[in-house]
Design a protein around this motif. Structure first.
Motif, PDB file in Angstrom:
ATOM      1  N   PRO A 115       9.865   6.230   7.075  1.00 23.46           N
ATOM      2  CA  PRO A 115      10.481   7.028   7.010  1.00 23.46           C
ATOM      3  C   PRO A 115      12.073   7.499   6.824  1.00 23.46           C
ATOM      4  N   SER A 116      12.705   6.378   6.965  1.00 22.24           N
ATOM      5  CA  SER A 116      14.259   6.359   6.367  1.00 22.24           C
ATOM      6  C   SER A 116      14.403   6.417   5.309  1.00 22.24           C
ATOM      7  N   ILE A 117      13.344   5.505   4.433  1.00 25.78           N
ATOM      8  CA  ILE A 117      13.573   5.427   3.065  1.00 25.78           C
ATOM      9  C   ILE A 117      13.130   6.968   2.351  1.00 25.78           C
ATOM     10  N   GLY A 118      12.282   7.399   3.051  1.00 27.62           N
ATOM     11  CA  GLY A 118      11.703   8.784   2.554  1.00 27.62           C
ATOM     12  C   GLY A 118      12.992   9.832   2.674  1.00 27.62           C
TER      13      GLY A 118
ATOM     14  N   ALA B 129       0.841  -1.097  -0.137  1.00 29.12           N
ATOM     15  CA  ALA B 129       0.076   0.062   0.006  1.00 29.12           C
ATOM     16  C   ALA B 129       0.790   1.333   0.144  1.00 29.12           C
ATOM     17  N   ALA B 130       1.994   1.256   0.807  1.00 29.02           N
ATOM     18  CA  ALA B 130       2.913   2.406   0.845  1.00 29.02           C
ATOM     19  C   ALA B 130       3.549   2.492  -0.688  1.00 29.02           C
ATOM     20  N   PHE B 131       3.907   1.571  -1.365  1.00 26.59           N
ATOM     21  CA  PHE B 131       4.560   1.685  -2.664  1.00 26.59           C
ATOM     22  C   PHE B 131       3.269   2.248  -3.710  1.00 26.59           C
ATOM     23  N   MET B 132       2.228   1.718  -3.481  1.00 23.99           N
ATOM     24  CA  MET B 132       1.021   2.139  -4.356  1.00 23.99           C
ATOM     25  C   MET B 132       0.824   3.533  -4.062  1.00 23.99           C
ATOM     26  N   ASN B 133       0.915   4.064  -2.704  1.00 23.08           N
ATOM     27  CA  ASN B 133       0.757   5.542  -2.462  1.00 23.08           C
ATOM     28  C   ASN B 133       1.987   6.448  -3.054  1.00 23.08           C
ATOM     29  N   VAL B 134       3.122   5.800  -3.281  1.00 25.57           N
ATOM     30  CA  VAL B 134       4.138   6.578  -3.816  1.00 25.57           C
ATOM     31  C   VAL B 134       3.866   6.770  -5.280  1.00 25.57           C
TER      32      VAL B 134
ATOM     33  N   GLY C 203       5.371  22.082  -0.826  1.00 24.63           N
ATOM     34  CA  GLY C 203       4.284  22.753   0.354  1.00 24.63           C
ATOM     35  C   GLY C 203       3.218  21.371   0.775  1.00 24.63           C
ATOM     36  N   THR C 204       3.424  20.321   0.014  1.00 21.37           N
ATOM     37  CA  THR C 204       2.563  19.177   0.499  1.00 21.37           C
ATOM     38  C   THR C 204       3.366  18.683   1.807  1.00 21.37           C
TER      39      THR C 204
ATOM     40  N   ILE D 223       8.162  11.918  -3.548  1.00 23.64           N
ATOM     41  CA  ILE D 223       8.328  10.317  -3.322  1.00 23.64           C
ATOM     42  C   ILE D 223       8.680   9.708  -2.135  1.00 23.64           C
ATOM     43  N   GLY D 224       9.793  10.642  -1.486  1.00 29.28           N
ATOM     44  CA  GLY D 224      10.243  10.030  -0.063  1.00 29.28           C
ATOM     45  C   GLY D 224       9.115  10.196   0.799  1.00 29.28           C
ATOM     46  N   PHE D 225       8.370  11.366   0.938  1.00 28.56           N
ATOM     47  CA  PHE D 225       7.581  11.450   2.076  1.00 28.56           C
ATOM     48  C   PHE D 225       6.354  10.810   1.834  1.00 28.56           C
ATOM     49  N   SER D 226       6.069  10.180   0.834  1.00 28.67           N
ATOM     50  CA  SER D 226       4.952   9.444   0.270  1.00 28.67           C
ATOM     51  C   SER D 226       4.843   8.136   1.033  1.00 28.67           C
TER      52      SER D 226
END
Length: 426
Positions: A301-304, A62-67, A136-137, A97-100
Motif C-alpha cells: 500500500p505505501s509503495i502504491g 506475485a505482486a510485481f508480476m501483477n503490476v 475507474g479501476t 501501477i501503484g494500486f496494483s
C-alpha cells in the motif's frame, strides 16, 4: 513551454512497455516461478478490498508480476484506443501501477474498463474515456467482493461480479463530470470521489439483502531495505532522464512550482518534458522519505501511494503544493490518537496530497490546515460507507474536505488574480 514537440508520442508507450518488462523480471528476483504462480492465483481470487497488501496475502514476486500484467493491460487500452498520450494518461497509468500492489488486478479491472468504454460508445457527448477507465479501476474490489466474497457458486459469482463491474464502469464517466463541480477542482482525485459514491450505493444494496462486506487490514513488514533501493534507483533513472532532456539543468523548474494545480493542470502540455520528469522524481523521493522518516513500512500500500504521488507529478502536484499537506497530516497525526507510522496514517498523508491545489491556490498555511483536517476526516468512519470497495477512499474523503474548504476560503481569502482568471471553475 507548450511546444508541440514536447507532447507525448508513441515512444512513451514503448517506455512503459520496458517498465512492464522490468517489473515482470523483478518478480523472479524475489520468488520462484511456482511461488509467483501460486501467489498470483491468490491475488486474482481475493476480495481485495481495503487494505489488502499483495505482499502480505501472496508474495513480493506475485505482486510485481501483477503490476506488470496491469501495466500491459493499460498499454493495450491506450494502444487500441489510439488516444493521444497526455499527462493525464501518464498519471492514470502510474496510478494503476501503484494500486496494483494492493487491490487492483487483471481480473477485477477488466469489466470496469469495458463499462467505461460502453458508456463512451453510447454517449452523445464525446469524452476522453481512457484515463477515466484506468482511474475507474479503483472499483476493482467491488468486482472481486461480489465474485469471491459472498460465498456464491463460482460461476454465478463471476458472472454477477463482472456484471456489477460493467454497470459501475458505465456510470463513472456520467457521474464524474458532475461531481468535479462539487469540490471545484480542489481535489485531484475526482474519480476517487465518484467511485466512493458508486461503491457506497452498491454497499447499501448489499446490506439490504443481508450481504456483509468487512473491511480488512492486511499489511506486510520487513521490506524497507530492498524497496528503498528499488525506489531510489527507479526515481533516480527518471530524474536523470528528465535532467538530460532539460540540458542537464533545472532551468524552468521554478515556473512549474508557481502552478496551483487546481483542476489537474497537465504539466506536459505547459512545460518541457524534462522538467516534468524531474518534478515526478522529486515527488517520488519525498514520498518515500516521508514513509521512512515517520518509521513506516515500505509495503504494497505505501509503495502504491508513492507511485500515485509520483504519477500526479505530471498533473497537478509539485513539491511546493504537496509538502504543506504532508506537514499538516503529520502534525495532527502526531498530536492526536493516530499512529503516524501506521500504514493507514501513511496512506492518509500520501493520498492526502489530493488537496495539493488548496495549498497551491491559497498558500502553504491553508495547505497545512487542509492536511490536518484531511487525516481526521479520512481515518474516521467514511470507509465504512463502501467497506473498502473503493480503493481511492482518500480521494473520496478529499472531495468532501475540498467541498467544505473551497467556499469558505473563497469568501475569506483572495486567490491570486492570475489563477482566478485561468480557472474554469470560477
Amino acid at each position: 513551454m507548450g511546444k508541440s514537440v514536447n507532447k507525448l508520442d508513441k515512444n512513451t508507450l514503448y517506455i512503459f512497455l520496458v517498465v512492464a518488462v522490468l517489473f515482470a523480471a523483478l518478480a523472479f528476483v524475489w520468488n520462484s516461478p511456482m511461488q509467483i504462480w501460486q501467489g498470483s492465483r491468490v491475488i486474482l481470487t481475493n476480495p481485495s478490498n481495503l487494505i489488502t497488501d499483495y505482499f502480505e496475502i501472496a508474495n513480493v514476486g506475485a505482486a510485481f508480476m501483477n503490476v506488470a500484467l496491469m501495466l500491459f493491460q493499460a498499454i493495450f487500452v491506450v494502444k487500441v484506443s489510439k488516444a493521444p498520450m497526455t499527462g493525464m494518461i501518464v498519471t492514470a497509468i502510474f496510478t494503476v501501477i501503484g494500486f496494483s500492489f494492493f487491490g487492483k488486478n487483471l481480473y477485477n479491472s477488466t469489466s470496469i474498463i469495458i463499462g467505461v468504454y460502453l458508456s463512451f460508445k453510447f454517449s452523445k457527448t464525446p469524452f476522453d474515456w481512457v484515463p477515466i477507465a484506468l482511474f475507474g479501476t479503483a472499483l476493482g474490489p467491488l468486482v472481486s467482493v461480489v465474485s469471491f466474497g459472498f460465498s456464491l457458486p463460482t460461476i454465478i459469482g463471476i458472472v454477477l461480479g463482472n456484471l456489477v463491474g460493467i454497470v459501475a464502469g458505465f456510470f463513472i464517466p456520467i457521474l464524474s463530470q458532475h461531481f468535479v463541480k462539487f469540490h471545484q477542482g480542489f481535489s485531484l482525485y475526482n474519480i476517487g470521489f465518484t467511485a466512493g459514491m458508486i461503491a457506497s450505493f452498491f454497499m447499501a444494496i448489499f446490506q439490504s439483502f443481508g450481504l456483509k462486506v468487512t473491511p480488512v487490514y492486511l499489511v506486510s513488514k520487513g521490506h524497507n531495505l530492498t524497496m528503498s533501493l528499488f525506489l531510489i534507483l527507479f526515481f533516480g533513472f527518471v530524474f536523470f532522464l528528465g535532467w538530460s532532456l532539460n540540458d542537464f539543468s533545472m532551468k524552468g523548474f521554478s515556473l512549474l512550482l508557481k502552478q496551483s494545480g487546481r483542476g489537474g493542470s497537465d504539466y506536459f502540455s505547459d512545460f518541457d518534458r524534462g522538467i516534468v520528469l524531474m518534478n515526478m522524481s522529486l515527488l517520488g523521493w519525498i514520498s518515500m522519505a516521508y514513509v521512512l522518516a515517520v518509521g513506516g513500512e515500505l509495503n504494497g500500500p505505501s509503495i502504491g501511494g508513492i507511485f500515485t504521488v509520483f504519477g500526479f507529478g505530471a498533473v497537478g502536484k509539485h513539491l511546493k503544493n504537496v509538502l504543506p499537506i504532508l506537514i499538516g497530516v503529520f502534525i495532527v497525526g502526531h498530536f492526536s490518537v493516530h499512529d503516524v507510522s501506521s500504514t493507514a496514517a501513511i496512506l492518509a498523508a500520501l493520498f492526502g496530497t489530493t488537496l495539493a491545489p488548496i495549498s497551491g491556490y491559497y498558500g502553504p498555511v491553508y495547505g497545512v490546515l487542509a492536511g490536518g483536517i484531511f487525516i481526521m476526516f479520512t481515518t474516521n468512519s467514511l470507509a465504512q460507507l463502501h467497506a473498502g470497495m473503493n480503493l481511492y477512499n482518500n480521494g473520496f474523503a478529499g472531495g468532501f474536505v475540498a467541498a467544505v474548504m473551497a467556499p469558505i476560503l473563497e469568501k475569506s481569502v483572495n486567490g491570486t488574480p492570475k489563477e482566478k482568471k485561468k480557472s474554469a471553475f470560477d
